[in-house]
Motif scaffolding. Sequence first.
Motif, short mmCIF file in Angstrom:
data_model
loop_
_atom_site.label_atom_id
_atom_site.label_comp_id
_atom_site.label_asym_id
_atom_site.label_seq_id
_atom_site.Cartn_x
_atom_site.Cartn_y
_atom_site.Cartn_z
N ASP A 1 3.96 -10.01 9.18
CA ASP A 1 4.55 -11.14 8.48
C ASP A 1 3.61 -11.69 7.40
O ASP A 1 4.03 -11.94 6.26
N VAL A 2 2.35 -11.87 7.74
CA VAL A 2 1.43 -12.47 6.78
C VAL A 2 0.97 -11.47 5.72
O VAL A 2 0.82 -11.83 4.54
N ILE A 3 0.76 -10.22 6.12
CA ILE A 3 0.29 -9.22 5.17
C ILE A 3 1.39 -8.85 4.17
O ILE A 3 1.15 -8.75 2.96
N LEU B 1 -1.98 -0.67 8.92
CA LEU B 1 -0.99 -1.59 8.35
C LEU B 1 0.31 -0.85 8.04
O LEU B 1 1.40 -1.38 8.25
N ARG B 2 0.20 0.37 7.54
CA ARG B 2 1.40 1.15 7.29
C ARG B 2 2.16 1.47 8.59
O ARG B 2 3.39 1.48 8.63
N GLN B 3 1.41 1.69 9.67
CA GLN B 3 2.03 2.04 10.96
C GLN B 3 2.88 0.91 11.52
O GLN B 3 3.82 1.15 12.27
N ILE B 4 2.55 -0.34 11.18
CA ILE B 4 3.35 -1.45 11.70
C ILE B 4 4.44 -1.87 10.70
O ILE B 4 5.09 -2.89 10.87
N GLY B 5 4.62 -1.07 9.66
CA GLY B 5 5.74 -1.29 8.75
C GLY B 5 5.44 -1.97 7.45
O GLY B 5 6.36 -2.24 6.66
N VAL B 6 4.17 -2.28 7.16
CA VAL B 6 3.83 -2.93 5.89
C VAL B 6 4.09 -1.96 4.74
O VAL B 6 3.59 -0.83 4.75
N THR B 7 4.87 -2.40 3.76
CA THR B 7 5.25 -1.53 2.63
C THR B 7 4.67 -1.97 1.30
O THR B 7 4.76 -1.24 0.32
N ARG B 8 4.09 -3.13 1.25
CA ARG B 8 3.56 -3.70 0.00
C ARG B 8 2.37 -2.88 -0.50
O ARG B 8 1.81 -2.04 0.20
N ASP B 9 1.94 -3.14 -1.74
CA ASP B 9 0.75 -2.49 -2.28
C ASP B 9 -0.49 -2.97 -1.54
O ASP B 9 -0.64 -4.16 -1.26
N ILE B 10 -1.36 -2.02 -1.22
CA ILE B 10 -2.62 -2.34 -0.54
C ILE B 10 -3.75 -1.62 -1.29
O ILE B 10 -3.68 -0.40 -1.49
N VAL B 11 -4.74 -2.37 -1.70
CA VAL B 11 -5.90 -1.79 -2.37
C VAL B 11 -6.92 -1.36 -1.32
O VAL B 11 -7.25 -2.14 -0.42
N VAL B 12 -7.40 -0.12 -1.42
CA VAL B 12 -8.41 0.39 -0.49
C VAL B 12 -9.70 0.65 -1.26
O VAL B 12 -9.69 1.37 -2.27
N ALA B 13 -10.80 0.06 -0.82
CA ALA B 13 -12.10 0.26 -1.46
C ALA B 13 -13.19 -0.04 -0.44
O ALA B 13 -12.94 -0.70 0.57
N PRO B 14 -14.42 0.46 -0.67
CA PRO B 14 -15.51 0.20 0.27
C PRO B 14 -15.77 -1.29 0.44
O PRO B 14 -15.32 -2.11 -0.36
N ASP B 15 -16.51 -1.63 1.48
CA ASP B 15 -16.78 -3.02 1.85
C ASP B 15 -17.22 -3.85 0.64
O ASP B 15 -18.03 -3.41 -0.18
N ILE B 16 -16.66 -5.06 0.54
CA ILE B 16 -16.94 -5.91 -0.62
C ILE B 16 -18.41 -6.29 -0.74
O ILE B 16 -18.88 -6.64 -1.82
N VAL B 17 -19.16 -6.22 0.36
CA VAL B 17 -20.59 -6.57 0.31
C VAL B 17 -21.33 -5.63 -0.65
O VAL B 17 -22.35 -6.01 -1.25
#
Length: 289
Positions: A50-52, A69-85
Amino acid sequence: GGVVGDSQRNILKNFFETFRYMEDQNKLAIFYGIGVNPISTALSADVIYDVIQHATLVTVRDQMSYRRLRQIGVTRDIVVAPDIVLQRHINLHEDIKPEGVLFVVADFFGYDNERHEDFIHTLAATIDYFAKKKIKVSVMSFQDSRDQNCVQSIQYNAVYAHRVNWITVKEHDYEKVFRIFEEHACIVSMRLHAMISAILVDRPCVPISYHTKMDELAEMALIDFYSIPFGDGVSSDHTYMPLDQEFLAEKIERVMSVPGEKACQGYSKVKQYSKHHLVALRQALGGII
């Protein structure tokens, strides 16, 4: 930011309440550089979905988080990148001449456990292997953490404990942590953020990789050849895989035998790629930062 999953119920509650408040106030809700742990219950899946799904922006730190996130049905755009630190800039001390091995210890098992004893004996034997050769060896843990108990057990079992530097630092004393990392030629990391610290200060790293998030970072940083898969059978994504002393020592020696710039050649790529979080954030906010 942070981590979500079944084992973080209090965080889930805070996420849900904060998101609803932001929604009521017509404010942007952004999930920035999060990690996603296993989601196996319907309640957790519903809350997280719901929140994502309805947030303004979602960026995650690894492919496993993306897949969950995809496995629970999230369909929106998701950015994947290494840790923000990894976006952080560190002012390195050019006058430091690194030497020896730094073991950043993590207690995977707790006590009264046969696997714990094997793990401790393996680390103690590896530390002895290098200390016997009079190579500088340091073992670091954080103050007031359960990892200190692990260090005490290693210290008790190491024959050459008197030759080892036993270092305890405050968890958020970043400047001291980075300085300690800079002073060593090789970092043996048992935590993701020990890997990240090694990358930030450009020091060769031998990850004891207990989780796919460490595997992914090692592959991207071109140090997967030096990485050692390890599984405690409980908290990791790997199956139960014991630690082998000869294999660990061989990996450390191999890393220390090559020039530092060669062992760290993939670090600049990782640092650059981690900026994708910030790029996405600026786009989501219309360039106001």
